[in-house]
Design a protein around this motif. Structure first.
Motif, PDB file in Angstrom:
ATOM      1  N   LEU A   1     -29.634  -5.876   7.207  1.00 40.07           N
ATOM      2  CA  LEU A   1     -30.767  -5.646   6.312  1.00 40.07           C
ATOM      3  C   LEU A   1     -32.059  -5.987   7.047  1.00 40.07           C
ATOM      4  CD1 LEU A   1     -31.595  -4.984   3.318  1.00 40.07           C
ATOM      5  CD2 LEU A   1     -31.608  -7.465   2.961  1.00 40.07           C
ATOM      6  N   LEU A   2     -33.007  -5.029   7.106  1.00 41.40           N
ATOM      7  CA  LEU A   2     -34.315  -5.225   7.742  1.00 41.40           C
ATOM      8  C   LEU A   2     -35.401  -5.078   6.684  1.00 41.40           C
ATOM      9  CD1 LEU A   2     -32.446  -4.357  10.221  1.00 41.40           C
ATOM     10  CD2 LEU A   2     -34.601  -3.630  11.302  1.00 41.40           C
ATOM     11  N   VAL A   3     -36.197  -6.125   6.521  1.00 41.54           N
ATOM     12  CA  VAL A   3     -37.283  -6.136   5.546  1.00 41.54           C
ATOM     13  C   VAL A   3     -38.588  -6.273   6.318  1.00 41.54           C
ATOM     14  CG1 VAL A   3     -38.215  -7.234   3.487  1.00 41.54           C
ATOM     15  CG2 VAL A   3     -35.748  -7.253   3.892  1.00 41.54           C
ATOM     16  N   SER A   4     -39.465  -5.266   6.220  1.00 42.78           N
ATOM     17  CA  SER A   4     -40.698  -5.262   7.011  1.00 42.78           C
ATOM     18  C   SER A   4     -41.889  -4.853   6.157  1.00 42.78           C
ATOM     19  CB  SER A   4     -40.566  -4.312   8.209  1.00 42.78           C
ATOM     20  OG  SER A   4     -40.324  -2.985   7.775  1.00 42.78           O
ATOM     21  N   TYR A   5     -43.046  -5.421   6.508  1.00 44.55           N
ATOM     22  CA  TYR A   5     -44.278  -5.130   5.785  1.00 44.55           C
ATOM     23  C   TYR A   5     -45.452  -5.468   6.697  1.00 44.55           C
ATOM     24  CZ  TYR A   5     -47.355  -4.742   1.700  1.00 44.55           C
ATOM     25  OH  TYR A   5     -48.318  -4.338   0.802  1.00 44.55           O
ATOM     26  N   ILE A   6     -46.448  -4.618   6.719  1.00 43.84           N
ATOM     27  CA  ILE A   6     -47.593  -4.815   7.605  1.00 43.84           C
ATOM     28  C   ILE A   6     -48.290  -6.129   7.258  1.00 43.84           C
ATOM     29  CG2 ILE A   6     -49.852  -3.912   8.263  1.00 43.84           C
ATOM     30  CD1 ILE A   6     -48.737  -1.125   7.735  1.00 43.84           C
TER      31      ILE A   6
ATOM     32  N   VAL B   1     -37.503  -1.705   2.979  1.00 43.47           N
ATOM     33  CA  VAL B   1     -36.184  -2.342   3.060  1.00 43.47           C
ATOM     34  C   VAL B   1     -35.203  -1.302   3.604  1.00 43.47           C
ATOM     35  CG1 VAL B   1     -34.378  -3.585   1.822  1.00 43.47           C
ATOM     36  CG2 VAL B   1     -36.761  -3.767   1.064  1.00 43.47           C
ATOM     37  N   VAL B   2     -34.615  -1.585   4.758  1.00 43.50           N
ATOM     38  CA  VAL B   2     -33.741  -0.628   5.451  1.00 43.50           C
ATOM     39  C   VAL B   2     -32.394  -1.269   5.719  1.00 43.50           C
ATOM     40  CG1 VAL B   2     -33.422   0.721   7.567  1.00 43.50           C
ATOM     41  CG2 VAL B   2     -35.690   0.580   6.504  1.00 43.50           C
TER      42      VAL B   2
ATOM     43  N   ASP C   1     -21.782   1.239  -5.016  1.00 39.80           N
ATOM     44  CA  ASP C   1     -22.141  -0.132  -5.299  1.00 39.80           C
ATOM     45  C   ASP C   1     -23.566  -0.390  -4.833  1.00 39.80           C
ATOM     46  OD1 ASP C   1     -19.726  -1.494  -6.473  1.00 39.80           O
ATOM     47  OD2 ASP C   1     -18.818  -0.549  -4.710  1.00 39.80           O
ATOM     48  N   ILE C   2     -24.081  -1.564  -5.210  1.00 44.46           N
ATOM     49  CA  ILE C   2     -25.489  -1.851  -5.015  1.00 44.46           C
ATOM     50  C   ILE C   2     -25.676  -3.117  -4.191  1.00 44.46           C
ATOM     51  CG2 ILE C   2     -27.670  -2.369  -6.186  1.00 44.46           C
ATOM     52  CD1 ILE C   2     -26.765   0.443  -6.680  1.00 44.46           C
ATOM     53  N   ILE C   3     -26.621  -3.068  -3.246  1.00 38.35           N
ATOM     54  CA  ILE C   3     -27.178  -4.263  -2.616  1.00 38.35           C
ATOM     55  C   ILE C   3     -28.583  -4.431  -3.171  1.00 38.35           C
ATOM     56  CG2 ILE C   3     -28.047  -5.268  -0.478  1.00 38.35           C
ATOM     57  CD1 ILE C   3     -25.751  -4.003   0.997  1.00 38.35           C
ATOM     58  N   SER C   4     -28.865  -5.573  -3.775  1.00 40.36           N
ATOM     59  CA  SER C   4     -30.154  -5.776  -4.430  1.00 40.36           C
ATOM     60  C   SER C   4     -30.756  -7.104  -3.993  1.00 40.36           C
ATOM     61  CB  SER C   4     -30.000  -5.746  -5.952  1.00 40.36           C
ATOM     62  OG  SER C   4     -29.157  -6.801  -6.383  1.00 40.36           O
ATOM     63  N   GLY C   5     -32.020  -7.284  -4.293  1.00 39.12           N
ATOM     64  CA  GLY C   5     -32.710  -8.515  -3.969  1.00 39.12           C
ATOM     65  C   GLY C   5     -34.158  -8.438  -4.390  1.00 39.12           C
ATOM     66  N   LYS C   6     -34.897  -9.458  -4.035  1.00 36.07           N
ATOM     67  CA  LYS C   6     -36.310  -9.537  -4.387  1.00 36.07           C
ATOM     68  C   LYS C   6     -37.086 -10.078  -3.195  1.00 36.07           C
ATOM     69  CE  LYS C   6     -39.494 -11.345  -7.903  1.00 36.07           C
ATOM     70  NZ  LYS C   6     -39.604 -12.100  -9.171  1.00 36.07           N
ATOM     71  N   VAL C   7     -38.280  -9.475  -2.932  1.00 35.08           N
ATOM     72  CA  VAL C   7     -39.116  -9.871  -1.802  1.00 35.08           C
ATOM     73  C   VAL C   7     -40.368 -10.566  -2.333  1.00 35.08           C
ATOM     74  CG1 VAL C   7     -40.250  -9.100   0.297  1.00 35.08           C
ATOM     75  CG2 VAL C   7     -38.283  -7.832  -0.573  1.00 35.08           C
ATOM     76  N   VAL C   8     -40.660 -11.759  -1.788  1.00 33.83           N
ATOM     77  CA  VAL C   8     -41.843 -12.516  -2.199  1.00 33.83           C
ATOM     78  C   VAL C   8     -42.556 -13.022  -0.957  1.00 33.83           C
ATOM     79  CG1 VAL C   8     -40.782 -13.228  -4.378  1.00 33.83           C
ATOM     80  CG2 VAL C   8     -40.593 -14.707  -2.375  1.00 33.83           C
TER      81      VAL C   8
END
Length: 778
Positions: free
Chosen positions: A75-80, A41-42, A22-29
């Motif tokens: 869910l961990l979403v990271s970006y410099i 995305v981890v 199965d899938i976990i999905s999303g969008k980052v803005v």
């Protein structure tokens, strides 16, 4: 070797489990609701925070993670440059994740190494708010990235010429597009050490893919600029105006890059012909004045049809009008002292159309791209002598290229992505000299034969990218065929040649520690070069009364095996690189003496049987104090020779060195600058000797009006231009570019932004391959 690589590919595929998940999905803005690509995305287990899987968001900010059903994850979403987002989730769509800028991080001076993410193909670097983009145009900022150097107005990655440069997926046709683009518009740069198996096998060097900042929803931003350069010897030249704009309206994304340049440089040169058997020396001085202008414009449109379908289009047009007048003065009493006046007109047009569709739950992507490129040129040259005689040569040429490609990207799991596809490219080139033009002497004879060249290049490929243990890999293979036909119109004689090859590409990257501060990389690629359309022509081009170039219809496309190994230490503060290449049928411009005139020499492209190349490079990326960042690099190349040219055997081992120091400064109150030093000591290659060149130059800038207005002063303080020797039939021909390098210049840039909020996505557009094969010095 090909059989072994196929076995390796099959083993990799068998080791990766392809499971129905199965899938976990999303969008980052971001806070402006603009998509954020390449965000980490981890997923972790909620109970013990152990790692489950991870991906990076695609160009539209979308991510998909295959997971087991009926479980809860962290869910961990990271970006410099942004604050990390943490949330718990289950199978399904987690919606839109809005990331906020990390104000503390943006205020600091960020070491460029901390912004880099490595993968098997190379690295991606985030340049938002970085010091290296402040006050610069994109053409200057790229040289500060790890592994990249700018030499002779072209870029190299690890010492190999860059094959292609993209801006938002659009291949650049002209460097003026980068000179016209402020570097602070760049969001991130993706650097591939080698072109992938999905690209033309001729692309030996790596690629640079620039992603610009997305405008606010429904908004726009851009810049207007103008400038000029003053040379003490002859006054102003290189006056230019231009502008760039990115605009988003509803489901439409618009990008336009326009530049207009006026040039009136003057060049001086000295040429010496030394007959070593008679010790007779002939001195020739040249003065050349140029007057011309050229206009370049790139318009790109992207239409988002719906969530899964997008259509992109790009149109590029460039015109060039150039007049040149040169006077040649010989030292001897009976020397020829002609004046050459030429008019050259060029028109380039390129149109690209790309359709993108997302298929299935796994995020499979289908890309269909069509390209068309057209070049029209005409040349009129007049030769005048002191005895009132004259010669005239005129010709027209045209080139049409068509390309269609289909690409499929199929993610099978979090550790395996397949990519496969095919393309076909067709090129037809015509050369038409004017018949019946005046030819009163034997000196300026040109080709009177009309010719037609046709080429067909089909290609098919398959590749896989993923991870095994700690090793990130990208492995693929393509099949390519080069079919060429050459026809002379006067007698209708046609010749043809066909080359094909199976060309593997293997790229590996392994981090040596958990923090990613140390890594090793290994790349291998077999290449089959483009059909050398421009070099197989019979066209004769005179550069002065004593030198010309002529094509060679018997040329073959070169092939090569290339291996690159490297290490990145202390998060790219220290980079080490080693390169080896073995080439067959490499094209070299050999110097020969004209049999009908002993004081005339010409170069002709020939295929060398084989050639080896070894190279090692060292690079330091330092931040000595807060306002100052420096990149120092050195490269040593070893070129063993074993070939006979024009009856002369060359069997020595040649060394070539290159050193560069790039410095950038960012002070308070909008002040900053750049100071660059390059040096290339004397080196020899076959029948040529290239003497030492060096250059010291930079710029000082000041931003005003809340950074919207920028005034920049450019300068070149010291340097020595190219001087080189050629040997032919017992003669040594020395050519020295004697024009001083000193200049000062200025530019004024106005940045603007505005608009309302509307949501839109963007896609990448393709572009086909075309390059001219020519003697780069003369």
């Amino acid at each position: 070797m090909n059989r072994y690589l196929f076995v390796i590919l099959l083993c990799i595929c068998s080791m990766c489990r392809i499971m129905a998940q199965d899938i976990i999905s999303g969008k980052v803005v971001d806070e402006n609701r603009s998509p954020l690509p390449y965000v980490s995305v981890v997923l972790q287990h909620v109970q013990d925070s152990s790692y489950v899987c991870g991906v990076t968001s695609d160009t539209e900010g979308v991510f998909r993670l295959p997971v087991q059903p009926d479980r809860e994850y962290a869910l961990l979403v990271s970006y410099i440059g942004y604050t990390t987002v943490r949330k718990t989730c289950k199978v399904g769509n987690v919606g839109t994740i809005v990331m906020k800028e990390d104000a503390v991080m943006l205020e600091e001076v960020n070491v460029i190494a901390s912004r880099i993410r490595h993968n098997a193909n190379g690295y991606t670097v985030n340049l938002r708010s970085s010091d290296i983009v402040k006050g610069k145009q994109s053409a200057d900022a790229l040289a500060f990235l790890p592994g990249i150097s700018k030499e002779d107005n072209s870029y190299k990655i690890n010492g190999l010429p860059v094959s292609e440069i993209y801006v938002d997926g659009i291949k650049l046709a002209n460097m003026d597009e980068l000179k016209n683009l402020p570097a602070d518009m760049i969001e991130r740069v993706k650097v591939n050490y080698l072109a992938g198996s999905n690209q033309n096998a001729a692309l030996t060097g790596g690629t640079i893919d620039i992603s610009l900042r997305q405008p606010p929803q429904g908004g726009y931003y851009g810049s207007l600029n103008g400038g000029a350069t003053f040379y003490p010897d002859y006054g102003f030249s290189n006056e230019n105006v231009g502008g760039v704009i990115r605009y988003r309206y509803k489901n439409l994304n618009v990008y336009d890059n326009l530049s207009l340049n006026f040039n009136q440089p003057e060049e001086t040169a000295a040429q010496t012909v030394w007959n070593q058997s008679t010790d007779l020396r002939t001195q020739i001085d040249e003065e050349t004045k140029y007057r011309g202008h050229h206009i370049n414009n790139r318009l790109s449109l992207t239409q988002q049809i719906n969530e899964n379908h997008s259509l992109g289009a790009s149109y590029y047009v460039a015109t060039n009008r150039l007049k040149a007048s040169s006077l040649t003065i010989g030292s001897q009493e009976n020397a020829i002292c002609p004046t050459i006046e030429s008019k050259d007109n060029y028109l380039d047009q390129e149109a690209t159309l790309k359709y993108t569709a997302k298929l299935g739950r796994r995020g499979t992507t289908l890309d269909i791209t069509g390209d068309y490129f057209n070049r029209q040129s005409d040349n009129h040259t007049g030769y005048s002598y002191g005895d009132n005689t004259s010669d005239v040569s005129e010709d027209e040429s045209s080139l049409d290229m068509y390309k269609l490609s289909v690409d499929v990207t199929d993610p099978r799991s979090q550790k395996l992505v397949w990519k496969y596809g095919a393309s076909v490219q067709y090129i037809v080139s015509d050369y038409h000299p004017a018949i019946g033009v005046s030819n009163q002497t034997d000196r300026f004879q040109t080709s009177q034969t009309a010719t037609t060249t046709k080429g067909l290049t089909p290609l098919a490929y398959v590749s896989a990218m993923g991870q095994i243990w700690k090793i990130n890999y990208s492995i693929g293979v393509n099949w390519q065929l080069n079919e060429i036909k050459y026809k002379t119109s006067d007698d209708g004689i046609e010749s043809s040649d066909t080359q094909w090859g199976i060309n593997p590409t293997v790229q590996l990257m392994m981090p040596l520690d958990k923090k990613g501060e140390y890594m090793l990389m290994l790349n291998y690629k077999r290449t089959l070069d483009d059909i050398p359309y421009a070099a197989i022509s019979s066209t004769v081009r005179w550069s002065d009364p004593y030198n010309y170039t002529v094509g060679n219809p018997d040329l073959k496309a070169p092939t090569a095996d290339m291996l690159i190994a490297g290490a990145s230490l202390f998060r790219n503060l220290l980079n080490l690189t080693a390169v080896y290449s073995h080439t067959k049928d490499n094209i070299y411009w050999e110097t020969r003496q004209n049999p009908g005139a002993s004081d005339v020499f010409y170069t002709i492209p020939v295929n060398l049987p084989s050639a080896d190349f070894y190279g090692i490079g060292v690079e330091l990326n330092l931040n000595p104090v807060k306002p100052w960042r420096m990149k120092a690099s050195g490269r040593l190349e070893i070129h063993p020779e074993d070939v006979t040219l024009d009856g002369v055997y060359y069997g020595k081992t040649r060394l070539r060195q290159y050193y560069a120091i790039y410095n950038t400064f960012a002070f308070n109150h909008g002040w900053g600058g750049m100071l660059n030093l390059i040096c290339e000591p004397t080196f020899k290659t076959y029948d040529r000797t290239y003497h030492t060149i060096y250059n010291i130059g930079g710029q000082v800038y000041k931003t005003m009006c809340k950074d919207k207005l920028q005034l920049t002063f450019m300068f070149n303080a010291l340097g020595d231009r190219r001087k080189y020797d050629r040997y032919a039939n017992g003669n040594k021909v020395t050519y020295d570019f004697t024009t001083p390098v000193q200049y000062v210049g200025f530019s004024l840039i106005w940045r603007f932004s505005g608009g309302k909020q509307v949501n839109v996505n963007a896609i990448e557009s393709g572009s086909q391959n075309f390059k001219e094969i020519k003697d780069v010095i003369r």
